[in-house]
Write a protein that holds these residues in place. Structure first.
Motif, PDB file in Angstrom:
ATOM      1  N   SER A   1       0.822  -1.204   0.000  1.00 31.98           N
ATOM      2  CA  SER A   1       0.000   0.000   0.000  1.00 31.98           C
ATOM      3  C   SER A   1       0.859   1.258   0.000  1.00 31.98           C
ATOM      4  O   SER A   1       0.585   2.222  -0.732  1.00 31.98           O
ATOM      5  N   ALA A   2       1.914   1.277   0.811  1.00 26.57           N
ATOM      6  CA  ALA A   2       2.770   2.458   0.915  1.00 26.57           C
ATOM      7  C   ALA A   2       3.506   2.732  -0.392  1.00 26.57           C
ATOM      8  O   ALA A   2       3.530   3.869  -0.892  1.00 26.57           O
TER       9      ALA A   2
ATOM     10  N   HIS B   1       2.785   1.624  -3.373  1.00 30.66           N
ATOM     11  CA  HIS B   1       1.786   1.950  -4.402  1.00 30.66           C
ATOM     12  C   HIS B   1       1.383   3.422  -4.333  1.00 30.66           C
ATOM     13  O   HIS B   1       1.440   4.157  -5.328  1.00 30.66           O
ATOM     14  N   ASP B   2       0.971   3.874  -3.162  1.00 30.19           N
ATOM     15  CA  ASP B   2       0.451   5.238  -3.050  1.00 30.19           C
ATOM     16  C   ASP B   2       1.532   6.278  -3.328  1.00 30.19           C
ATOM     17  O   ASP B   2       1.266   7.300  -3.976  1.00 30.19           O
TER      18      ASP B   2
ATOM     19  N   ASP C   1      -1.996   0.198  -9.832  1.00 31.45           N
ATOM     20  CA  ASP C   1      -3.259  -0.310  -9.275  1.00 31.45           C
ATOM     21  C   ASP C   1      -3.372  -1.818  -9.487  1.00 31.45           C
ATOM     22  O   ASP C   1      -3.797  -2.564  -8.590  1.00 31.45           O
TER      23      ASP C   1
ATOM     24  N   VAL D   1      -3.112  -1.915   4.863  1.00 34.39           N
ATOM     25  CA  VAL D   1      -3.386  -0.986   3.765  1.00 34.39           C
ATOM     26  C   VAL D   1      -3.550   0.441   4.296  1.00 34.39           C
ATOM     27  O   VAL D   1      -3.015   1.406   3.721  1.00 34.39           O
TER      28      VAL D   1
ATOM     29  N   ALA E   1      -1.092   3.645   3.381  1.00 38.03           N
ATOM     30  CA  ALA E   1      -1.625   4.871   2.785  1.00 38.03           C
ATOM     31  C   ALA E   1      -1.263   6.088   3.634  1.00 38.03           C
ATOM     32  O   ALA E   1      -0.873   7.141   3.099  1.00 38.03           O
ATOM     33  N   ARG E   2      -1.386   5.946   4.943  1.00 35.39           N
ATOM     34  CA  ARG E   2      -1.083   7.073   5.829  1.00 35.39           C
ATOM     35  C   ARG E   2       0.400   7.446   5.756  1.00 35.39           C
ATOM     36  O   ARG E   2       0.755   8.615   5.632  1.00 35.39           O
TER      37      ARG E   2
ATOM     38  N   ALA F   1       1.310   9.195   2.466  1.00 36.97           N
ATOM     39  CA  ALA F   1       0.862  10.588   2.424  1.00 36.97           C
ATOM     40  C   ALA F   1       1.746  11.484   3.280  1.00 36.97           C
ATOM     41  O   ALA F   1       2.136  12.586   2.856  1.00 36.97           O
TER      42      ALA F   1
END
Length: 421
Positions: free
Chosen positions: A100-101, A103-104, A118, A138, A142-143, A146
């Protein structure tokens, strides 16, 4: 010909790196909340390969900007995967958090590859059982992506800032001037103005001045490049010419496979693999910043300028094997990168490994086999001389600078890897 030998400082770095990685691995008591299954290598390697493909397909024109993309995405992964909530499967959580990290972060940094990224994330999540571990991983990824991206906003590592204009000084003995055949404007001047990850500032390890023009060292340096680095009629063997060609390309490209070998062979968890990749690229970014600081502080001319216009055996027709990059000689950027890479790899993966093969896009058909990380550095030192584009003093000073930046990165590992808030 001399063969550059690693300095004793690397032994200390090895111990320091192992301590830093262990400290990062045990910093959060919650990570030991549930039993650990056997380490799963596929997710870390899948996302390593995905990152490499993303940078190759949609990367920036400047190497340090691409190194920054690696550093941000894998720092976010290491931060997200490093502390596991109680009551969830550690392996599932870490795999989800890492994917997730990365990817984002990469979607933000290379939006043209969003569809491919994706799809890669969907494949990873399909391999992880649905449940709290996946969901929390996930969310953590994501956090941290960001927050890590936000912390690096405006850091001066975009291509326009990296290649900020540089006013060429008046021609004088020892002073850098644009080099043939392109006579291109100076590049990478803006690196020295960028924000490092671990260093206090770009000048933290600024090198002392290069050898004086009237010194024996300088005379020996120039004689060596003159003999071994000339395009036609050189003293090089065929193997030495291959060495020059093999290491002529981008350091980021050339070190992607050695780092992958280290990640693949690591017996540690996905979080530890993420830390290895993150610290490697943090060191590479900071090394490139520190390199430009020393280059433009000293503004030492390149061998082609020294030999064509200088006072030692002036030869206006002398031409190097390879075209000279458009920035000063001292230190060699390839060798600062090598010194930093060797420092991190020896510290976190050990000094030796089973044989591995490397190829190079600038030496088609050549395959070389290695059993350690130091040999890569030693060959880089020689390669830049054989290419005719650096002196030995610039090469060896570069390795020392890279080692110092690796040390600073490892000493700051705990703070660098702490989850952003």
């Amino acid at each position: 010909m001399n063969v550059f030998r690693s300095r004793p400082a690397l032994t200390a770095l090895t111990a320091l790196g192992a301590t830093a990685l262990l400290a990062a691995s045990t910093a959060a008591p919650s990570e030991a909340a549930t039993p650990t299954s056997a380490p799963r290598t596929s997710v870390a390697l899948d996302w390593y390969d995905t990152t490499a493909q993303t940078i190759t397909a949609a990367g920036a024109t400047t190497q340090v900007t691409n190194s920054r993309a690696w550093a941000i995405s894998w720092l976010a992964a290491a931060r997200a995967a490093g502390s596991v909530p109680r009551g969830v499967d550690r392996g599932d959580y870490q795999d989800a958090a890492l994917a997730s990290a990365v990817h984002d972060a990469l979607v933000a940094l290379a939006p043209a590859r969003t569809d491919q990224l994706d799809a890669a994330l969907d494949r990873t999540l399909d391999s992880i059982p649905d449940g709290a571990a996946e969901d929390k991983g996930v969310a953590a990824g994501a956090r941290q992506a960001a927050l890590t991206l936000k912390s690096r906003e405006g850091d001066g590592l975009d291509p326009a800032s990296v290649n900020a204009p540089f006013t060429v000084p008046p021609a004088a003995p020892g002073v850098w001037q644009p080099t043939p055949p392109a006579q291109a404007p100076a590049t990478q001047y803006g690196n020295r103005l960028a924000k490092p990850f671990a260093l206090r500032g770009a000048d933290q390890y600024r090198l002392p001045a290069p050898p004086a023009l009237d010194s024996r060292q300088y005379e020996a340096d120039l004689a060596e490049v003159r003999a071994y680095g000339v395009k036609e009629g050189s003293s090089r063997t065929a193997r030495q010419t291959e060495t020059a060609n093999f290491w002529y390309g981008s350091s980021l490209t050339l070190y992607t496979e050695p780092l992958r070998v280290a990640v693949d062979r690591s017996p540690r968890s996905a979080a530890d693999r993420a830390r290895l990749v993150a610290l490697f690229h943090v060191a590479s970014v900071d090394t490139q910043i520190a390199t430009s600081d020393s280059k433009y502080a000293h503004q030492r001319w390149r061998p082609v300028t020294a030999i064509r216009t200088g006072g030692i055996g002036q030869d206006p027709e002398w031409t190097p094997l390879h075209d000279t990059p458009a920035h000063p000689d001292y230190p060699s950027g390839h060798n600062t990168y090598s010194g930093a890479a060797e420092g991190v790899l020896e510290a976190l993966a050990g000094p030796r490994t089973a044989p591995y093969d490397l190829t190079s896009p600038t030496a088609p058909g050549a395959t070389r086999t290695y059993t350690d990380w130091h040999r890569l550095t030693a060959e880089n030192v020689e390669a830049r001389i054989y290419s005719g584009i650096h002196t030995r003093s610039a090469d060896e000073a570069g390795v020392r600078l890279g080692e110092q930046v690796a040390g600073a990165t490892l000493r700051n590992a705990e703070a660098l890897l702490r989850p952003a808030r």
